[in-house]
Write an enzyme that holds these catalytic residues in place. Structure first.
Site, PDB file in Angstrom:
ATOM      1  N   ALA A   1     -26.445  46.616  45.314  1.00  0.00           N
ATOM      2  CA  ALA A   1     -25.098  46.529  44.777  1.00  0.00           C
ATOM      3  C   ALA A   1     -23.576  47.346  45.400  1.00  0.00           C
ATOM      4  O   ALA A   1     -22.569  46.939  45.793  1.00  0.00           O
ATOM      5  CB  ALA A   1     -25.186  46.949  43.528  1.00  0.00           C
TER       6      ALA A   1
ATOM      7  N   GLY B   1     -39.024  44.851  47.416  1.00  0.00           N
ATOM      8  CA  GLY B   1     -40.361  44.041  47.795  1.00  0.00           C
ATOM      9  C   GLY B   1     -39.446  42.362  48.460  1.00  0.00           C
ATOM     10  O   GLY B   1     -40.154  42.029  49.083  1.00  0.00           O
ATOM     11  N   GLY B   2     -38.233  42.559  48.317  1.00  0.00           N
ATOM     12  CA  GLY B   2     -37.787  42.017  49.260  1.00  0.00           C
ATOM     13  C   GLY B   2     -37.037  39.901  48.002  1.00  0.00           C
ATOM     14  O   GLY B   2     -37.303  38.933  49.003  1.00  0.00           O
TER      15      GLY B   2
ATOM     16  N   ARG C   1     -43.091  41.343  33.070  1.00  0.00           N
ATOM     17  CA  ARG C   1     -43.738  41.900  33.497  1.00  0.00           C
ATOM     18  C   ARG C   1     -43.842  42.582  32.321  1.00  0.00           C
ATOM     19  O   ARG C   1     -45.268  43.768  32.524  1.00  0.00           O
ATOM     20  CB  ARG C   1     -42.545  42.879  34.340  1.00  0.00           C
TER      21      ARG C   1
ATOM     22  N   GLU D   1     -28.720  48.219  38.506  1.00  0.00           N
ATOM     23  CA  GLU D   1     -29.931  49.153  37.782  1.00  0.00           C
ATOM     24  C   GLU D   1     -28.709  50.186  36.783  1.00  0.00           C
ATOM     25  O   GLU D   1     -29.433  50.235  35.821  1.00  0.00           O
ATOM     26  CB  GLU D   1     -30.785  49.668  38.632  1.00  0.00           C
TER      27      GLU D   1
END
Lengths: 509, 808
Positions: free
Chosen positions: A63, A95-96, A342, A475
């Site tokens: 960001a 992790g891309g 998740r 985030e």
């Protein structure tokens, strides 16, 4: 040491006392400054700014770098501050994977998808706690965002990945399965544009003028994480705005346990050690509205047998959850949809009270790029028979075989009759030894909550109005993901709102 | 400086002094104050000398048994600490490895005060990013210099120069690799590092010239600069800097200058640090070197170029020759031959040090032991080149010069351990100015040889020098007599052995075949001996015969056992046998004594033969006696018997009826007779070569050597195979015929073995006169013991001889 050299230079006794006395006084002042309780007020406007920029970006992840690039490209001078000694924050160890709805790659694979479906998935996983406008924005801009990264030279693998909670495979995966593939290109771009990324620059406080406008930052240069006593104070003026892109607080034990007291030092995290809350806290002090800060996501795919994110998660995410099964070692039975979001998965594992075991066969592991290393490290283990596997993890063998047989039947039938898990088009029965297994135990991964922003990435204050000159993305901003962030939506969020924040700041929206 | 300001104001002396003392007091306060609190911490001294731990560390930081590290550099450290785990460079701070590699404090921190901050840019001034990436490309788990952060991170994320380095990766990962220099904890280091005091430099790096570090610092700039103020000649300045010692300070070697002013007034003399301080291995060698021991020379006597000597300079053979001949006579040593070749650029040729050594030139005293040692050590030098086939071919030299020498008496005796007794290379060729024999100035030119030979031999005729010191038996053009002698001897050997071995094998086959055919058959009347005949003994050999045979046996064995070690000097058992005989000298003595015994036997046999042919000087009838049945001379019957035996071998007839002496017994007799002629005469010539030079040319000694050697082989192997077969291994004799020792056998045996003699005895009515008592038990025991022992010894020697002949 310093004093000694002074003496060698031949200071007079008086001069010496003067100097040391001065140092002592300065030390006392500094001591009181650092040791005292965090003040309820931001730093005073300085008499003199050390440097000034149009836009100051805090944080050098996806960001922050996106914001800096956009701001600079919009004609503003910019600087990126990073408190750590390396740039990239969590993004460079990410992790891309990048969620894109209705992408060319999906089209090539014949996968039907749309921003609406992505939004639906996000809202569903987010327990509809999402700020829908924000979620909708990133869903709609996903294709544009990934194309922007491609324009920076980022390369992605040909096939899209199916991550938990997504109703279809839609996640782009960088060529090296790491966010560094994106960050390094962003860094290249930033460098090319002539924007400084200043590491070891710790933000102490947002400085607001009398109107409450974010006028600049009080920072410490030469800060050496995590040593609070290091660094020298500097004042940076932001003529147009400050973009907060400082990330989450997964590694901030103090702040994390305030929000979720379960997440003590006994819970590991996938984050880099700099994922701390000081900028978020200062933003709150500056009047930003908190959003859902106690929604802290645990990653369900991590292994308790290694530190941090480690390497075993690749097996769990790419094989165990997708082509294999996850069982409770006590019963030998599945206990959750392995591709649930998740939170559902992490909560389910935590409810077991002990790590779960994920199992895949030699067909299932074919997309695990780091299998050899994981085996070498002992995070993933290899077995010739299911009996041997059962024996290793103390799983009752017969129920385990039943579970696998049942799963193999579901594949034949084309439907998971137990948990309704999405079946991959190339799924095969788990019947090709050797078998592979890995333990799964959640780790703190993402902090969904943060400060409130609007669609223009403006930080919304407690006076219900945007705080002038203060922008946030990534985030640190809350609401986009609601209760649960879907895998691969963080990169999307960061790129979309990072760019928006840079544009907004440059335009002094 | 403050005190200088004081001084400039011209205050009275007392004030100056008090001021000075006060300032020193202040200094001392300041110096001791903070440091006492952190006595463990080293003081960082900006002009710290590499390896001089004490310049920063107050405390002992390396084991007390460790050699002095002052002035060592990292390469020197690693020359001992090379196989340690963790590596030495991982056990001390990066600042140390930098300092020891020549990067001073100022090299990174600059001259400024306070020291400049060192950033990654400073590191990259020397270390290249791509080199670092390449250096760690195979590091397990991940290349720390090319991670997901890319290759351009700050060095000090991991590497710290003055404190423990860290593995930055491991804040998220768990990588095992070691980050230099993590200051591995001393306990761990001590446990795992090799014990320093055991790593004696001399042993670990014997070839390295300098095995110890210089005693003082690498190069304290000031010291050098100060000296150069006066000593400004190039050899002390720019040339010195480029020299192999250029890293040292002047004061490293020239010590004792405490006061420069006094030195400049020449009031103090400098002292020299012994070269041995660093070059200890060489100095240990030099303690026994002739230059050190006898001439009391120092290193500098030859090494006059210590200030300008470049690394790798000198070291050529020519350089050594030129150095040596500054003292040693050019004419005497390097006018011709090897040295001349070297000076003309042939590095194959030998310079002084190739034979003499460099720092370990041995001192040889005028004792026999040292003479031997000297001869051997110099010969080893000659042989090391002249036996190197590649080298001699390359230089058009004889390819067999060493081998042919070893074939001669000189070579063999030297080989067997008598270097003090025979001529080595230099005895004839001289050690220096060696020229080919064709050159009149050569010591081995025919005109000069007498002088060479006289050094050892005396009382010889001039033709003595015709001896070939490098005889080549295979060269028929240069040495025709030698060649043909050798060829004849070998042909003789082949013929004799071929005939008798075939003869023996056929005999053996026939006898056993017959025995096998007759197995279990009831004895016929014919082959049951008359009972009385089996207990009635007759005499075959007289006391005289038996004693002669025993003397023959003993002297023969001694000759074989003392002679063959020289024939096969290079065999594994030669030395063992020599030692068994009581050493080389005793071996020679025994050989000669045995030779005299054999000669005596031979002459006595001749006397007996004459007496037999001409009894009471009666000449008439000597031919009859010569070819008669009692004679050992060959006659027509032997020819018939021989043919008869072969018929018998092939089942074409009965075994011939033998007389008193069979043809093979006659051959045995004549073999010794012939043998004595060849071996005895040649032996005498070898014993007294000088004497024989009055009769024969010197090369006859070579002929004698061949003849003696080959005949010895023939005699030994004939006796140990053929004679032993006839009397011990033949089916009817096995395990032995004892009548040569007891002197008598049964009438039955006489009748069976020599029927014609028996018939003749009957006809001449002499049988009764031959009748004897049965041999006594002691005499039978003696016969069995001596006989079996001789057979076993003979067979053992046969094995040894064939072993040597085939494998050496």
């Amino acid at each position: 040491m310093k004093e000694k050299f002074d003496v060698k230079n031949g200071l007079t006794r008086r001069g010496f006392i003067k100097t040391t006395g001065g140092v002592a006084l300065a030390g006392m002042a500094a001591g009181s400054l650092f040791a005292g309780p965090l003040k309820a007020f931001g730093a005073e406007m300085p008499e003199k700014w050390d440097e000034e920029f149009d836009v100051i970006v805090v944080g050098s992840g996806f960001a922050g770098l996106a914001a800096a690039i956009e701001a600079k490209q919009a004609g503003s001078s910019a600087v990126v501050l990073e408190k750590m000694r390396v740039p990239g924050g969590n993004s460079i160890i990410n992790g891309g994977v990048f969620a894109v709805a209705g992408s060319p790659k999906q089209e090539a694979e014949g996968i039907k998808d749309s921003p609406e479906l992505l939004l639906e998935d996000m809202l569903k996983a987010g327990l509809y706690l999402n700020h829908v406008e924000l979620a909708k924005t990133i869903a709609e801009k996903s294709r544009e965002a990934v194309q922007w990264t491609e324009s920076l030279g980022v390369q992605y693998k040909d096939r899209v990945t199916h991550l938990g909670g997504h109703s279809v495979p839609r996640s782009y995966s960088t060529h090296n399965s790491s966010g560094s593939a994106i960050v390094t290109k962003q860094l290249d771009k930033v460098k090319e544009l002539g924007v400084d990324v200043r590491t070891q620059s710790y933000v102490m406080s947002i400085i607001q003028d009398k109107e409450g406008r974010a006028a600049g930052l009080k920072i410490k240069e030469g800060y050496r994480f995590p040593d609070e006593s290091t660094g020298t104070v500097k004042y940076l003026k932001a003529n147009k705005g400050v973009v907060l892109a400082s990330g989450g607080f997964g590694r901030d034990l103090y702040f994390r346990t305030i929000q979720d007291p379960k997440l003590t030092e006994n819970v590991d995290s996938t984050n880099q050690p700099g994922a701390t809350a000081e900028v978020l806290m200062d933003a709150l002090r500056s009047g930003a509205t908190p959003v859902q800060i106690s929604w802290i996501q645990l990653g369900p795919w991590t292994s308790p047998d290694e530190k941090g994110m480690g390497i075993g998660y690749v097996f769990n995410a790419m094989a165990g959850f997708v082509y294999g099964v996850m069982v409770d070692p006590e019963t030998g039975k599945r206990f959750i949809n392995e591709l649930a979001d998740r939170k559902i998965r992490a909560d389910a594992i935590i409810r077991l009270g002990h790590p779960a075991v994920t199992i895949a066969d030699s067909q299932g592991v074919r997309r695990v790029h780091n299998l050899d290393r994981a085996l070498e490290k002992g995070v993933v283990k290899k077995f010739d028979t299911l009996d041997a596997l059962a024996a290793e993890y103390n799983i009752p063998p017969e129920p385990l075989k039943e579970t696998i047989n049942a799963w193999n039947r579901y594949i034949k039938q084309g439907q998971d009759r137990e948990y309704g898990r999405y079946l991959q088009t190339d799924s095969e029965a788990i019947a090709n030894p050797p078998y592979y297994a890995c333990r799964a135990w959640p780790k703190v991964h993402h902090t969904m909550g943060g400060i409130q922003i609007n669609n223009k990435a403006q930080v919304i204050g407690l006076d219900k109005k945007p705080i002038p000159g203060l922008y946030a993305a990534g985030e640190i901003a809350g609401g986009v993901h609601g209760a649960v962030r879907l895998g691969s939506c963080a990169v999307l969020d960061c790129i979309v709102f990072g760019r928006t924040a840079g544009q907004s700041a440059a335009a002094k929206v | 400086m403050t005190h200088k300001l004081f001084l400039k104001r011209g205050l009275p002396f007392g004030t100056k002094a008090i001021g000075l003392i006060f300032i020193i007091f202040l200094f001392s306060l300041f110096h001791t104050g903070p440091e006492e609190a952190f006595s463990q911490d080293p003081t960082r001294v900006r002009d710290a000398k590499p390896g001089n731990c004490a310049s920063c560390h107050k405390e002992q930081v390396i084991p007390s048994a460790h050699p002095d590290t002052s002035g060592m550099n990292l390469t020197q450290c690693l020359s001992c600490h090379k196989e340690e785990d963790p590596k030495l460079t991982n056990t001390f701070p990066l600042s140390h490895s930098h300092l020891l590699s020549g990067v001073s404090c100022a090299g990174c921190h600059g001259e400024a005060d306070p020291p400049e901050f060192v950033g990654t840019g400073t590191c990259l001034g020397c270390h290249k990013t791509e080199d670092l990436v390449a250096a760690t490309k195979d590091v397990k788990d991940a290349n720390p210099h090319d991670s997901h952060y890319g290759p351009e991170l700050d060095c000090d994320l991991c590497h710290h120069a003055h404190k423990e380095s860290e593995n930055f990766c491991n804040q998220c990962h768990e990588f095992d690799f070691v980050v230099p220099s993590p200051i591995v904890k001393p306990a761990k280091a001590v446990k795992r590092a090799a014990p320093v005091k055991d790593a004696a430099p001399v042993e670990t790096a014997p070839k390295k010239k300098m095995d110890r570090a210089p005693p003082d610092a690498g190069k304290p700039e000031e010291a050098v600069l100060n000296c150069r103020g006066c000593h400004s000649a190039p050899e002390y300045t720019e040339k010195f800097d480029r020299s192999v010692h250029g890293l040292l300070a002047c004061t490293t070697c020239h010590t004792g200058i405490e006061n420069v002013a006094q030195h400049m007034k020449k009031e103090t003399k400098t002292e020299l640090t012994p070269c041995a301080a660093c070059h200890s291995a060489i100095s240990v060698q030099f303690e026994d070197d002739v230059h050190g021991v006898e001439a009391k020379m120092t290193c500098a006597a030859c090494h006059t170029d210590v200030h300008i000597r470049m690394a790798g300079a000198g070291g050529t053979k020519a350089a050594v020759i030129n150095r040596c001949t500054t003292c040693h006579s050019k004419d005497q040593y390097v006018q011709f031959g090897h040295a001349k070749e070297v000076l003309q650029g042939n590095e194959d040729s030998a310079g002084c040090s190739d034979c003499h050594g460099l720092h370990d030139i041995a001192v040889f005293k005028e004792t026999i032991e040292d003479k031997a040692l000297q001869r051997e050590s110099f010969m080893a030098a000659c042989i090391s080149c002249h036996d190197n086939q590649e080298l001699v071919r390359r230089n058009n030299l004889s390819t067999d010069i060493v081998e042919s020498y070893e074939e001669t008496y000189h070579g063999k005796v030297l080989h067997i351990g008598f270097p003090e007794r025979v001529a080595g290379c230099a005895d004839c060729h001289n050690g220096h100015n060696i020229l080919p024999a064709t050159d009149p100035q050569s010591t081995v030119h025919p005109d000069n040889l007498i002088k060479d030979c006289k050094a050892c031999h005396s009382g010889f005729h001039a033709r003595f020098v015709k001896f070939e010191a490098h005889a080549d038996y295979s060269n028929s053009e240069r040495y025709p007599v030698l060649f043909w002698t050798n060829a004849f001897m070998i042909a003789l050997l082949v013929c004799v052995f071929f005939f008798f071995w075939v003869h023996s094998i056929l005999w053996w086959r026939k006898a056993y075949w017959k025995k096998w055919k007759d197995r279990g058959a009831a004895p016929t009347e014919e082959n049951i001996p008359f009972a009385l005949e089996t207990v009635l003994y007759v005499q075959r050999f007289s006391w005289r015969d038996r004693i002669m045979h025993i003397l023959l046996v003993v002297s023969f064995f001694l000759l074989v056992m003392t002679g063959f070690p020289i024939k096969y000097a290079e065999s594994a058992w030669a030395e063992v046998l020599i030692n068994l005989m009581g050493g080389p000298q005793m071996t020679g003595l025994l050989h000669r004594i045995s030779a005299i015994v054999l000669w005596a036997l031979f002459l006595y046999t001749c006397w007996l033969s004459l007496k037999f042919l001409f009894p009471k000087r009666q000449v008439r009838g000597w031919t009859k006696r010569l070819f008669g049945p009692e004679s050992l001379f060959f006659n027509k019957k032997d020819w018939e018997d021989l043919k008869g035996m072969f018929r018998w071998f092939f089942n074409r007839g009965e075994m011939p009826q033998f007389e008193r002496w069979t043809y093979w017994e006659k051959f045995d007799f004549f073999a010794v007779f012939w043998g004595m002629f060849v071996i005895g005469l040649s032996g005498l010539m070898l014993w007294l070569p000088e004497l024989f030079s009055y009769i024969l040319p010197g090369w006859m000694i070579n002929v004698a050597t061949v003849a003696h050697s080959e005949e010895a082989f023939l005699a030994a192997i004939f006796i140990f195979t053929v004679h032993f077969f006839h009397n011990h291994l033949a089916p009817n004799k096995f395990p032995m015929e004892s009548n040569i020792f007891t002197g008598r056998y049964t009438v039955a045996a006489l009748k069976e073995e020599r029927p014609e003699e028996y018939e003749r005895m009957i006809a001449e009515n002499r049988l009764a006169s031959l009748e004897r008592k049965a041999p006594s038990v002691p005499s039978r025991f003696f016969a069995a013991f001596v006989g079996i022992a001789a057979v076993l010894l003979g067979l053992l020697l046969t094995v040894l001889i064939f072993w040597a002949a085939l494998f050496y």
